[in-house]
Design a protein around this motif. Sequence first.
Motif, PDB file in Angstrom:
ATOM      1  N   ARG A 327       0.818  -1.215   0.000  1.00  0.00           N
ATOM      2  CA  ARG A 327       0.000   0.000   0.000  1.00  0.00           C
ATOM      3  C   ARG A 327       0.852   1.266   0.000  1.00  0.00           C
ATOM      4  NH1 ARG A 327      -3.371   1.994  -0.906  1.00  0.00           N
ATOM      5  NH2 ARG A 327      -4.912   2.518   0.673  1.00  0.00           N
ATOM      6  N   LEU A 328       1.994   1.236   0.689  1.00  0.00           N
ATOM      7  CA  LEU A 328       2.835   2.435   0.742  1.00  0.00           C
ATOM      8  C   LEU A 328       3.422   2.790  -0.615  1.00  0.00           C
ATOM      9  CD1 LEU A 328       4.679   1.914   4.148  1.00  0.00           C
ATOM     10  CD2 LEU A 328       3.053   3.728   3.603  1.00  0.00           C
ATOM     11  N   GLN A 329       3.518   1.816  -1.523  1.00  0.00           N
ATOM     12  CA  GLN A 329       4.033   2.111  -2.857  1.00  0.00           C
ATOM     13  C   GLN A 329       3.143   3.089  -3.616  1.00  0.00           C
ATOM     14  OE1 GLN A 329       7.031   0.773  -3.351  1.00  0.00           O
ATOM     15  NE2 GLN A 329       6.786  -0.383  -1.449  1.00  0.00           N
ATOM     16  N   ASP A 330       1.899   3.244  -3.160  1.00  0.00           N
ATOM     17  CA  ASP A 330       0.968   4.143  -3.840  1.00  0.00           C
ATOM     18  C   ASP A 330       1.229   5.611  -3.531  1.00  0.00           C
ATOM     19  OD1 ASP A 330      -0.315   1.893  -4.800  1.00  0.00           O
ATOM     20  OD2 ASP A 330      -1.867   1.893  -3.238  1.00  0.00           O
ATOM     21  N   VAL A 331       2.040   5.911  -2.526  1.00  0.00           N
ATOM     22  CA  VAL A 331       2.269   7.299  -2.123  1.00  0.00           C
ATOM     23  C   VAL A 331       3.334   7.916  -3.026  1.00  0.00           C
ATOM     24  CG1 VAL A 331       2.969   8.822  -0.246  1.00  0.00           C
ATOM     25  CG2 VAL A 331       1.646   6.737   0.249  1.00  0.00           C
ATOM     26  N   PRO A 332       3.031   9.025  -3.689  1.00  0.00           N
ATOM     27  CA  PRO A 332       4.007   9.638  -4.610  1.00  0.00           C
ATOM     28  C   PRO A 332       5.296  10.040  -3.887  1.00  0.00           C
ATOM     29  CG  PRO A 332       1.826  10.598  -4.911  1.00  0.00           C
ATOM     30  CD  PRO A 332       1.744   9.746  -3.685  1.00  0.00           C
ATOM     31  N   GLY A 333       6.428   9.645  -4.468  1.00  0.00           N
ATOM     32  CA  GLY A 333       7.721  10.048  -3.927  1.00  0.00           C
ATOM     33  C   GLY A 333       8.171   9.295  -2.702  1.00  0.00           C
ATOM     34  N   LEU A 334       7.414   8.283  -2.264  1.00  0.00           N
ATOM     35  CA  LEU A 334       7.795   7.543  -1.051  1.00  0.00           C
ATOM     36  C   LEU A 334       8.812   6.460  -1.395  1.00  0.00           C
ATOM     37  CD1 LEU A 334       5.569   6.402   1.852  1.00  0.00           C
ATOM     38  CD2 LEU A 334       7.080   4.721   0.770  1.00  0.00           C
ATOM     39  N   ARG A 335       9.852   6.378  -0.577  1.00  0.00           N
ATOM     40  CA  ARG A 335      10.882   5.358  -0.755  1.00  0.00           C
ATOM     41  C   ARG A 335      11.101   4.628   0.558  1.00  0.00           C
ATOM     42  NH1 ARG A 335      16.752   5.844  -0.486  1.00  0.00           N
ATOM     43  NH2 ARG A 335      16.465   8.102  -0.202  1.00  0.00           N
ATOM     44  N   LEU A 336      10.930   3.310   0.527  1.00  0.00           N
ATOM     45  CA  LEU A 336      11.161   2.505   1.717  1.00  0.00           C
ATOM     46  C   LEU A 336      12.655   2.408   2.004  1.00  0.00           C
ATOM     47  CD1 LEU A 336       8.642  -0.422   1.203  1.00  0.00           C
ATOM     48  CD2 LEU A 336       8.594   1.250   3.066  1.00  0.00           C
ATOM     49  N   ILE A 337      12.998   2.527   3.277  1.00  0.00           N
ATOM     50  CA  ILE A 337      14.383   2.403   3.730  1.00  0.00           C
ATOM     51  C   ILE A 337      14.454   1.140   4.578  1.00  0.00           C
ATOM     52  CG2 ILE A 337      16.265   3.490   4.988  1.00  0.00           C
ATOM     53  CD1 ILE A 337      15.322   5.056   2.487  1.00  0.00           C
ATOM     54  N   GLY A 338      15.200   0.163   4.089  1.00  0.00           N
ATOM     55  CA  GLY A 338      15.246  -1.131   4.759  1.00  0.00           C
ATOM     56  C   GLY A 338      14.359  -2.123   4.038  1.00  0.00           C
ATOM     57  N   THR A 339      14.962  -2.819   3.076  1.00  0.00           N
ATOM     58  CA  THR A 339      14.199  -3.758   2.243  1.00  0.00           C
ATOM     59  C   THR A 339      14.813  -5.155   2.312  1.00  0.00           C
ATOM     60  OG1 THR A 339      15.509  -3.067   0.316  1.00  0.00           O
ATOM     61  CG2 THR A 339      13.384  -1.960   0.683  1.00  0.00           C
ATOM     62  N   ALA A 340      15.325  -5.503   3.471  1.00  0.00           N
ATOM     63  CA  ALA A 340      15.898  -6.836   3.657  1.00  0.00           C
ATOM     64  C   ALA A 340      14.844  -7.897   3.392  1.00  0.00           C
ATOM     65  CB  ALA A 340      16.447  -6.975   5.073  1.00  0.00           C
ATOM     66  N   PRO A 341      15.237  -9.033   2.822  1.00  0.00           N
ATOM     67  CA  PRO A 341      14.251 -10.077   2.539  1.00  0.00           C
ATOM     68  C   PRO A 341      13.640 -10.684   3.794  1.00  0.00           C
ATOM     69  CG  PRO A 341      16.485 -10.839   2.059  1.00  0.00           C
ATOM     70  CD  PRO A 341      16.578  -9.374   2.313  1.00  0.00           C
ATOM     71  N   HIS A 342      14.330 -10.594   4.930  1.00  0.00           N
ATOM     72  CA  HIS A 342      13.803 -11.135   6.182  1.00  0.00           C
ATOM     73  C   HIS A 342      13.706  -9.984   7.180  1.00  0.00           C
ATOM     74  CE1 HIS A 342      14.081 -14.303   9.647  1.00  0.00           C
ATOM     75  NE2 HIS A 342      12.852 -13.911   9.413  1.00  0.00           N
ATOM     76  N   LYS A 343      12.497  -9.560   7.460  1.00  0.00           N
ATOM     77  CA  LYS A 343      12.316  -8.446   8.379  1.00  0.00           C
ATOM     78  C   LYS A 343      11.006  -8.592   9.134  1.00  0.00           C
ATOM     79  CE  LYS A 343      11.120  -4.406   6.804  1.00  0.00           C
ATOM     80  NZ  LYS A 343      11.171  -3.092   6.136  1.00  0.00           N
ATOM     81  N   VAL A 344      10.875  -7.843  10.208  1.00  0.00           N
ATOM     82  CA  VAL A 344       9.636  -7.801  10.973  1.00  0.00           C
ATOM     83  C   VAL A 344       8.870  -6.556  10.570  1.00  0.00           C
ATOM     84  CG1 VAL A 344      10.632  -9.099  12.894  1.00  0.00           C
ATOM     85  CG2 VAL A 344      10.670  -6.589  12.940  1.00  0.00           C
ATOM     86  N   SER A 345       7.749  -6.312  11.247  1.00  0.00           N
ATOM     87  CA  SER A 345       6.791  -5.301  10.786  1.00  0.00           C
ATOM     88  C   SER A 345       7.173  -3.887  11.189  1.00  0.00           C
ATOM     89  CB  SER A 345       5.397  -5.648  11.326  1.00  0.00           C
ATOM     90  OG  SER A 345       5.436  -5.908  12.715  1.00  0.00           O
ATOM     91  N   VAL A 346       8.326  -3.455  10.650  1.00  0.00           N
ATOM     92  CA  VAL A 346       8.796  -2.079  10.779  1.00  0.00           C
ATOM     93  C   VAL A 346       8.954  -1.516   9.372  1.00  0.00           C
ATOM     94  CG1 VAL A 346      10.729  -0.606  11.478  1.00  0.00           C
ATOM     95  CG2 VAL A 346       9.977  -2.472  12.969  1.00  0.00           C
ATOM     96  N   LEU A 347       8.342  -0.357   9.123  1.00  0.00           N
ATOM     97  CA  LEU A 347       8.418   0.279   7.814  1.00  0.00           C
ATOM     98  C   LEU A 347       8.989   1.683   7.989  1.00  0.00           C
ATOM     99  CD1 LEU A 347       5.061  -1.127   7.541  1.00  0.00           C
ATOM    100  CD2 LEU A 347       6.301  -1.251   5.384  1.00  0.00           C
ATOM    101  N   SER A 348      10.259   1.835   7.595  1.00  0.00           N
ATOM    102  CA  SER A 348      10.883   3.151   7.580  1.00  0.00           C
ATOM    103  C   SER A 348      10.852   3.670   6.155  1.00  0.00           C
ATOM    104  CB  SER A 348      12.329   3.070   8.075  1.00  0.00           C
ATOM    105  OG  SER A 348      12.385   3.016   9.477  1.00  0.00           O
ATOM    106  N   PHE A 349      10.606   4.956   6.009  1.00  0.00           N
ATOM    107  CA  PHE A 349      10.530   5.511   4.658  1.00  0.00           C
ATOM    108  C   PHE A 349      10.816   7.006   4.685  1.00  0.00           C
ATOM    109  CE2 PHE A 349       6.283   5.169   6.479  1.00  0.00           C
ATOM    110  CZ  PHE A 349       5.745   6.439   6.322  1.00  0.00           C
ATOM    111  N   VAL A 350      11.141   7.520   3.515  1.00  0.00           N
ATOM    112  CA  VAL A 350      11.265   8.954   3.288  1.00  0.00           C
ATOM    113  C   VAL A 350      10.379   9.310   2.107  1.00  0.00           C
ATOM    114  CG1 VAL A 350      13.582   9.146   4.252  1.00  0.00           C
ATOM    115  CG2 VAL A 350      13.302   8.602   1.831  1.00  0.00           C
ATOM    116  N   ILE A 351      10.024  10.586   2.011  1.00  0.00           N
ATOM    117  CA  ILE A 351       9.208  11.091   0.906  1.00  0.00           C
ATOM    118  C   ILE A 351       9.941  12.261   0.281  1.00  0.00           C
ATOM    119  CG2 ILE A 351       6.976  12.058   0.232  1.00  0.00           C
ATOM    120  CD1 ILE A 351       5.762  10.753   2.723  1.00  0.00           C
ATOM    121  N   ASP A 352      10.131  12.212  -1.012  1.00  0.00           N
ATOM    122  CA  ASP A 352      10.842  13.279  -1.714  1.00  0.00           C
ATOM    123  C   ASP A 352      10.226  14.636  -1.405  1.00  0.00           C
ATOM    124  OD1 ASP A 352      12.450  11.374  -2.860  1.00  0.00           O
ATOM    125  OD2 ASP A 352      11.336  11.304  -4.763  1.00  0.00           O
TER     126      ASP A 352
END
Length: 418
Positions: A327-352
């Motif tokens: 769902r976060l991919q729908d936000v314009p300019g949003l980039r996820l920080i931390g895309t390890a294949p094995h992770k828990v439910s933490v979503l860090s991101f920045v927005i241009d």
Amino acid sequence: MPASVDSTGLQTTFDVARVRADFPALHQRIYDGRPLVYLDNAATTQKPQVVIERIRDFYMRENANIHRGVHYLSQLASDAYDEARRLVADFIGAPDPSQVIFTRGTTESINLVAATYGRRHVGEGDEIVLSAMEHHSNIVPWQLLCEEKGARLRVVPVDERGVLDLEALERSLTERTRLVAIAHVSNALGTVNPVREIIRMAHARGIPVLVDGAQAIQHLEVNVAELDCDFYCFSGHKMYGPTGIGILYGKAELLEAMPPYQGGGDMIERVTFERTTFNRLPYKFEAGTPHIAGAIGLGAAVAYLNGLGRAAVAHYEDELLRYATERLQDVPGLRLIGTAPHKVSVLSFVIDGVHPYDAGTLLDQMGIAVRTGHHCAQPLMDRLGLPGTIRASLALYNTREEIDALVEALHRVVRMLR
């Protein structure tokens, strides 16, 4: 979905509506009646009613000091405190409850090891190995020790996804390495480190390992005996328990050999002006009156999580993480920080074009609680070239509807600030 129960009495499916009913803080309204959407669980989790009531009941009916009184209330309090330790030991697979030390939290647990094991075993020219994703609480105590002893830190890098470089870690292990101190899960990125492999790698060279489990214990099933870690630390308030209480697990032979951390109270066996002998484990490390209510509340939190079924919780959180990531991919300019294949439910991101603090402030006004900034991981932010991120961290009581509310609010933030 209604919950079903297996033959052991544990819940085997996950009913999030029923779970949310257990947490009174989630049902309040803020800022002109907006429903609270709480997505700051990596900082601290909300508390279920059973934990709140257990702490209240202790102060109402059992309040007394422990282990030194023969009267009725002291016996009740002592039994409840000791039972909490047994519950925690079972929860993490500790071979014996005496290996479970109550502390104020992960930070004090790490400082305890640095001040006792570290001072005894680290000397001039020695090295302590950390990763680039560590929380400040797993950096600063070792820096202080290194400054005192003339030792140094060796830092294992992470890649752009937030994945630890295991080959670099192996190269960092030398005859001068006295300890590896590693996060089980990154608080800033959600990356799950392969601690079992790291422990095996270090033990092959006779090097002990401390695992910072502050961000793992509420998401993953942890068995310290199976991991074979030498020390494991975590905090109660991140796993639906009270603040001001935490755990240090240690292997018995290490704890026995370590000097006391503080003096006084329950950590003594006998005191004269000439000499003091110290109490047995775990009391040797629990000087003074402990946080009795906190320990009992932590025991209640452990019982609550056991009742939900750890596998069911983990599965639900994984599904929620996948949904939120999409769902976060729908936000314009949003980039996820931390895309390890094995992770828990933490979503860090920045927005241009949007400063994290500005986004966090506007989200708060819309009733959505997230964390912004460096998340006590400034070296990691420096590595990633960022001043900080926006962090939405999910727990077992969050819902898809709350993720949708976050995404809708982020669209509004983008329109307002760009």
